[in-house]
Scaffold this motif. Sequence first.
Motif, PDB file in Angstrom:
ATOM      1  N   ILE A   5       6.948   9.792   5.683  1.00  0.00           N
ATOM      2  CA  ILE A   5       5.400  10.063   4.639  1.00  0.00           C
ATOM      3  C   ILE A   5       5.339  11.373   4.069  1.00  0.00           C
ATOM      4  O   ILE A   5       5.106  11.871   4.008  1.00  0.00           O
ATOM      5  N   ALA A   6       4.956  10.792   2.722  1.00  0.00           N
ATOM      6  CA  ALA A   6       4.507  11.735   1.692  1.00  0.00           C
ATOM      7  C   ALA A   6       2.870  12.423   1.143  1.00  0.00           C
ATOM      8  O   ALA A   6       2.370  11.555   1.938  1.00  0.00           O
ATOM      9  N   LYS A  13      -5.456  10.599   5.277  1.00  0.00           N
ATOM     10  CA  LYS A  13      -4.458   9.852   6.762  1.00  0.00           C
ATOM     11  C   LYS A  13      -5.501   8.400   7.219  1.00  0.00           C
ATOM     12  O   LYS A  13      -6.234   8.051   8.123  1.00  0.00           O
ATOM     13  N   ASP A  14      -4.976   7.431   6.117  1.00  0.00           N
ATOM     14  CA  ASP A  14      -5.735   5.790   5.957  1.00  0.00           C
ATOM     15  C   ASP A  14      -5.261   5.535   7.696  1.00  0.00           C
ATOM     16  O   ASP A  14      -6.520   4.131   8.509  1.00  0.00           O
ATOM     17  N   CYS A  46       4.945  -0.303   8.561  1.00  0.00           N
ATOM     18  CA  CYS A  46       4.295   0.593   7.904  1.00  0.00           C
ATOM     19  C   CYS A  46       3.960   0.313   6.222  1.00  0.00           C
ATOM     20  O   CYS A  46       3.273   0.899   6.050  1.00  0.00           O
ATOM     21  N   GLU A  47       4.755   0.250   5.810  1.00  0.00           N
ATOM     22  CA  GLU A  47       5.061   0.670   4.067  1.00  0.00           C
ATOM     23  C   GLU A  47       4.311  -0.565   3.529  1.00  0.00           C
ATOM     24  O   GLU A  47       3.235  -0.075   2.688  1.00  0.00           O
ATOM     25  N   PRO A  48       4.274  -1.542   3.540  1.00  0.00           N
ATOM     26  CA  PRO A  48       3.296  -2.563   2.987  1.00  0.00           C
ATOM     27  C   PRO A  48       1.808  -2.520   3.507  1.00  0.00           C
ATOM     28  O   PRO A  48       1.355  -2.009   2.330  1.00  0.00           O
ATOM     29  N   THR A  52      -2.336   4.375   0.989  1.00  0.00           N
ATOM     30  CA  THR A  52      -1.980   5.085  -0.585  1.00  0.00           C
ATOM     31  C   THR A  52      -0.309   5.334  -1.257  1.00  0.00           C
ATOM     32  O   THR A  52      -0.625   5.939  -2.145  1.00  0.00           O
ATOM     33  N   GLU A  53       0.426   4.223  -0.906  1.00  0.00           N
ATOM     34  CA  GLU A  53       1.451   3.709  -0.985  1.00  0.00           C
ATOM     35  C   GLU A  53       2.151   5.701  -0.718  1.00  0.00           C
ATOM     36  O   GLU A  53       3.370   5.811  -1.760  1.00  0.00           O
ATOM     37  N   ALA A  54       2.246   6.229   0.646  1.00  0.00           N
ATOM     38  CA  ALA A  54       2.590   7.110   0.860  1.00  0.00           C
ATOM     39  C   ALA A  54       3.943   6.953   1.598  1.00  0.00           C
ATOM     40  O   ALA A  54       4.748   8.435   1.712  1.00  0.00           O
TER      41      ALA A  54
END
Length: 106
Positions: A5-6, A13-14, A46-48, A52-54
Amino acid sequence: MTYIIAQPCVDVKDKACIEECPVDCIYEGERTLYIHPDECVDCGACEPVCPTEAIFYEDDVPEQWSDYTAANAEFFEELGSPGGAAKLGKTGKDHPLIAALPPQGE
């Protein structure tokens, strides 16, 4: 390998990623979320869902956020492997890299 997580997560923190994680390996710091490298099973759920595309696969972290790979792993050096984020709850701390950032999104 694991997911990272970047910076786009800092002060956002959605938590949609937490709801999708089947192994409960996404922990909540004070200002951002962290994926436990030893607990992550690399499923990619988690990614999709991250608005925020973090979230990035470890090999795909953009260069400007490359420090987040080490910061993510180092966050767990003191914490260890609690065996699930839900039972631990919010940690109340962050890696020094994140703690030192000015407020994001303003």
